[in-house]
Scaffold this motif. Structure first.
Motif, mmCIF file in Angstrom:
data_model
loop_
_atom_site.group_PDB
_atom_site.id
_atom_site.type_symbol
_atom_site.label_atom_id
_atom_site.label_comp_id
_atom_site.label_asym_id
_atom_site.label_seq_id
_atom_site.Cartn_x
_atom_site.Cartn_y
_atom_site.Cartn_z
ATOM 1 N N ALA A 80 0.834 -1.204 0.000
ATOM 2 C CA ALA A 80 0.000 0.000 0.000
ATOM 3 C C ALA A 80 0.868 1.253 0.000
ATOM 4 N N ALA A 81 1.957 1.233 0.785
ATOM 5 C CA ALA A 81 2.872 2.387 0.813
ATOM 6 C C ALA A 81 3.534 2.593 -0.548
ATOM 7 N N PHE A 82 3.969 1.494 -1.181
ATOM 8 C CA PHE A 82 4.602 1.600 -2.496
ATOM 9 C C PHE A 82 3.612 2.119 -3.543
ATOM 10 N N ASP A 83 2.357 1.692 -3.444
ATOM 11 C CA ASP A 83 1.350 2.145 -4.398
ATOM 12 C C ASP A 83 1.061 3.639 -4.239
ATOM 13 N N VAL A 84 1.102 4.124 -3.012
ATOM 14 C CA VAL A 84 0.946 5.571 -2.784
ATOM 15 C C VAL A 84 2.116 6.327 -3.422
ATOM 16 N N MET A 85 3.331 5.805 -3.233
ATOM 17 C CA MET A 85 4.511 6.420 -3.849
ATOM 18 C C MET A 85 4.358 6.476 -5.364
ATOM 19 N N HIS A 86 3.893 5.374 -5.944
ATOM 20 C CA HIS A 86 3.745 5.297 -7.401
ATOM 21 C C HIS A 86 2.698 6.280 -7.917
ATOM 22 N N ALA A 87 1.557 6.362 -7.228
ATOM 23 C CA ALA A 87 0.450 7.198 -7.701
ATOM 24 C C ALA A 87 0.785 8.687 -7.663
ATOM 25 N N THR A 88 1.652 9.099 -6.744
ATOM 26 C CA THR A 88 1.988 10.525 -6.649
ATOM 27 C C THR A 88 2.718 11.024 -7.889
ATOM 28 N N GLY A 89 3.310 10.124 -8.668
ATOM 29 C CA GLY A 89 4.030 10.537 -9.863
ATOM 30 C C GLY A 89 3.139 11.172 -10.915
ATOM 31 N N TYR A 90 1.850 10.885 -10.875
ATOM 32 C CA TYR A 90 0.947 11.437 -11.885
ATOM 33 C C TYR A 90 0.520 12.870 -11.555
ATOM 34 N N PHE A 91 0.657 13.269 -10.298
ATOM 35 C CA PHE A 91 0.306 14.642 -9.933
ATOM 36 C C PHE A 91 1.334 15.646 -10.445
ATOM 37 N N ILE A 92 2.561 15.173 -10.672
ATOM 38 C CA ILE A 92 3.628 16.052 -11.163
ATOM 39 C C ILE A 92 3.300 16.588 -12.555
ATOM 40 N N GLN A 93 2.466 15.858 -13.288
ATOM 41 C CA GLN A 93 2.154 16.233 -14.671
ATOM 42 C C GLN A 93 0.982 17.205 -14.783
ATOM 43 N N PHE A 94 0.503 17.713 -13.652
ATOM 44 C CA PHE A 94 -0.663 18.600 -13.649
ATOM 45 C C PHE A 94 -0.524 19.814 -14.581
ATOM 46 N N PRO A 95 0.673 20.427 -14.704
ATOM 47 C CA PRO A 95 0.799 21.598 -15.590
ATOM 48 C C PRO A 95 0.487 21.349 -17.062
ATOM 49 N N ILE A 96 0.402 20.082 -17.506
ATOM 50 C CA ILE A 96 0.101 19.846 -18.932
ATOM 51 C C ILE A 96 -1.300 20.334 -19.295
ATOM 52 N N LEU A 97 -2.158 20.534 -18.286
ATOM 53 C CA LEU A 97 -3.502 21.030 -18.560
ATOM 54 C C LEU A 97 -3.488 22.478 -19.049
ATOM 55 N N PHE A 98 -2.403 23.197 -18.744
ATOM 56 C CA PHE A 98 -2.371 24.631 -19.028
ATOM 57 C C PHE A 98 -1.278 25.034 -20.015
ATOM 58 N N SER A 99 -0.315 24.144 -20.263
ATOM 59 C CA SER A 99 0.778 24.513 -21.167
ATOM 60 C C SER A 99 1.411 23.264 -21.760
ATOM 61 N N ASP A 100 2.286 23.457 -22.739
ATOM 62 C CA ASP A 100 3.065 22.347 -23.282
ATOM 63 C C ASP A 100 4.196 22.076 -22.297
ATOM 64 N N TYR A 101 3.958 21.127 -21.402
ATOM 65 C CA TYR A 101 4.796 20.957 -20.217
ATOM 66 C C TYR A 101 6.025 20.097 -20.514
ATOM 67 N N TYR A 102 7.075 20.746 -21.015
ATOM 68 C CA TYR A 102 8.372 20.096 -21.174
ATOM 69 C C TYR A 102 9.284 20.559 -20.041
ATOM 70 N N ILE A 103 10.135 19.653 -19.560
ATOM 71 C CA ILE A 103 10.996 19.966 -18.434
ATOM 72 C C ILE A 103 12.353 19.300 -18.653
ATOM 73 N N ASP A 104 13.374 19.857 -18.050
ATOM 74 C CA ASP A 104 14.715 19.280 -18.151
ATOM 75 C C ASP A 104 14.725 17.879 -17.538
ATOM 76 N N SER A 105 15.385 16.949 -18.194
ATOM 77 C CA SER A 105 15.374 15.551 -17.754
ATOM 78 C C SER A 105 15.982 15.369 -16.361
ATOM 79 N N PHE A 106 16.901 16.251 -15.960
ATOM 80 C CA PHE A 106 17.509 16.129 -14.630
ATOM 81 C C PHE A 106 16.455 16.348 -13.545
ATOM 82 N N TYR A 107 15.705 17.441 -13.671
ATOM 83 C CA TYR A 107 14.684 17.749 -12.670
ATOM 84 C C TYR A 107 13.529 16.742 -12.728
ATOM 85 N N CYS A 108 13.213 16.291 -13.926
ATOM 86 C CA CYS A 108 12.159 15.289 -14.064
ATOM 87 C C CYS A 108 12.561 13.987 -13.373
#
Length: 315
Positions: A52-80
């Motif tokens: 359950a803890a690992f699944d919570v960790m995994h699911a949080t990765g999709y919240f990082i992509q929230f800015p794609i709703l408002f812009s063409d969200y490209y980011i440097d691979s290091f920070y990603c």
């Protein structure tokens, strides 16, 4: 991605994020219930909490992509890579954890006496070491193939070049091994005389494994098909659609445990402060006594004693 691909991505992403929110909430409930319930202290219970803890960790990765709703969200691979590091470890740990639960249940059925006389800590250390090994492999793939570039920061984004294929095949291999272990264990369950209580527990765990592994296979097949039939500029939206299946499987774990397994149903209700169903509680109590040979013998002894006492009084 082109304009059409961005449009599809912005349409699919809210659904994917919604499924991720449900997964975080339900798996957090399952994790907290495991932590604060004293009766959930077996090896398999602890591993289910870790999943359950690992699944919570995994699911949080999709919240990082929230800015794609408002812009063409490209980011440097290091920070990603930094932002998606924990979610990637969560996905890897969750896959191995499902395998560890299956191995633990198989050992209980095949080596019951030896299992009972072995310290629980020993088994847990073996399971955690297996998870750490797969984590090490995941980290190696992220660092060994890393390239500096601008990218859409999806969950698999830290895996560059051939590392994504290697990691995907590794997780798929773990899932196939899990399916094999659960299949063998299920054959043992059908042939051996085990209590209904333990059979229900294994059934709930097996259903969770089937749902999660099936979701992963469907997602992997769709991603592989997109590589063949979809041009590169339009593949990311199809990856979002594919991820819906594996995330849906992860999100329903707590629901499966609550529906099928009385042990988790009572624990979750107790953790939430809900009133227990007296009928269900009394039925569970009778079932547990019937499953326990010691309790059964005590009950039979009490009945015989009462019968003898009545006959003496009659005389």
């Amino acid at each position: 991605m082109d304009a059409v691909a961005w449009s599809i991505a912005r349409s699919v992403y809210p659904v994917l994020a919604g499924v991720a929110v449900v997964g975080v909430c339900l798996n957090s409930l399952l994790l907290l219930t495991t932590i604060f319930t004293k009766t959930l202290r077996s090896t398999s219970n602890i591993l289910i909490g870790c999943c359950a803890a690992f699944d919570v960790m995994h699911a949080t990765g999709y919240f990082i992509q929230f800015p794609i709703l408002f812009s063409d969200y490209y980011i440097d691979s290091f920070y990603c890579s930094i932002m998606q590091f924990v979610p990637a470890l969560g996905r890897a740990g969750g896959a191995v954890c499902v395998l560890c639960i299956g191995v633990d249940r198989m050992l209980v059925l095949l080596m019951a006496m030896r299992y009972q006389h072995t310290k629980r800590l020993y088994f847990l250390l073996c399971h955690f070491f297996t998870i750490l090994l797969f984590w090490a492999w995941t980290v190696y793939l992220m660092f060994a193939f890393w390239m500096k570039k601008q990218q859409i920061c999806s969950m698999p984004a830290p895996f560059h070049g051939d590392s994504l294929g290697l990691w995907t095949y590794s997780v798929t291999g773990v899932n196939i091994l899990s399916a094999l272990v659960y299949f063998i264990t299920w054959q043992v369950v059908k042939r051996k005389q085990i209590s209904k209580h333990h059979k229900k527990i294994f059934t709930s765990i097996a259903i969770v494994m089937i749902v999660e592994v099936t979701g992963w296979f469907i997602s992997s097949i769709l991603i592989d098909l997109s590589k063949i039939y979809v041009v590169p500029e339009r593949r990311p939206p199809f990856h979002y659609i594919a991820c819906l299946f594996v995330n849906s499987g992860i999100a329903v774990k707590a629901i499966v445990y609550y529906t099928i397994c009385a042990e988790y149903r009572h624990a979750i209700r107790s953790f939430l402060g809900m009133k227990k169903n007296r009928v269900v509680s009394s039925t569970t109590s009778r079932t547990s006594r019937a499953d326990d040979p010691n309790q059964t013998s005590i009950s039979l002894g009490a009945i015989k004693y009462a019968q003898n006492d009545n006959s003496t009084q009659t005389e």
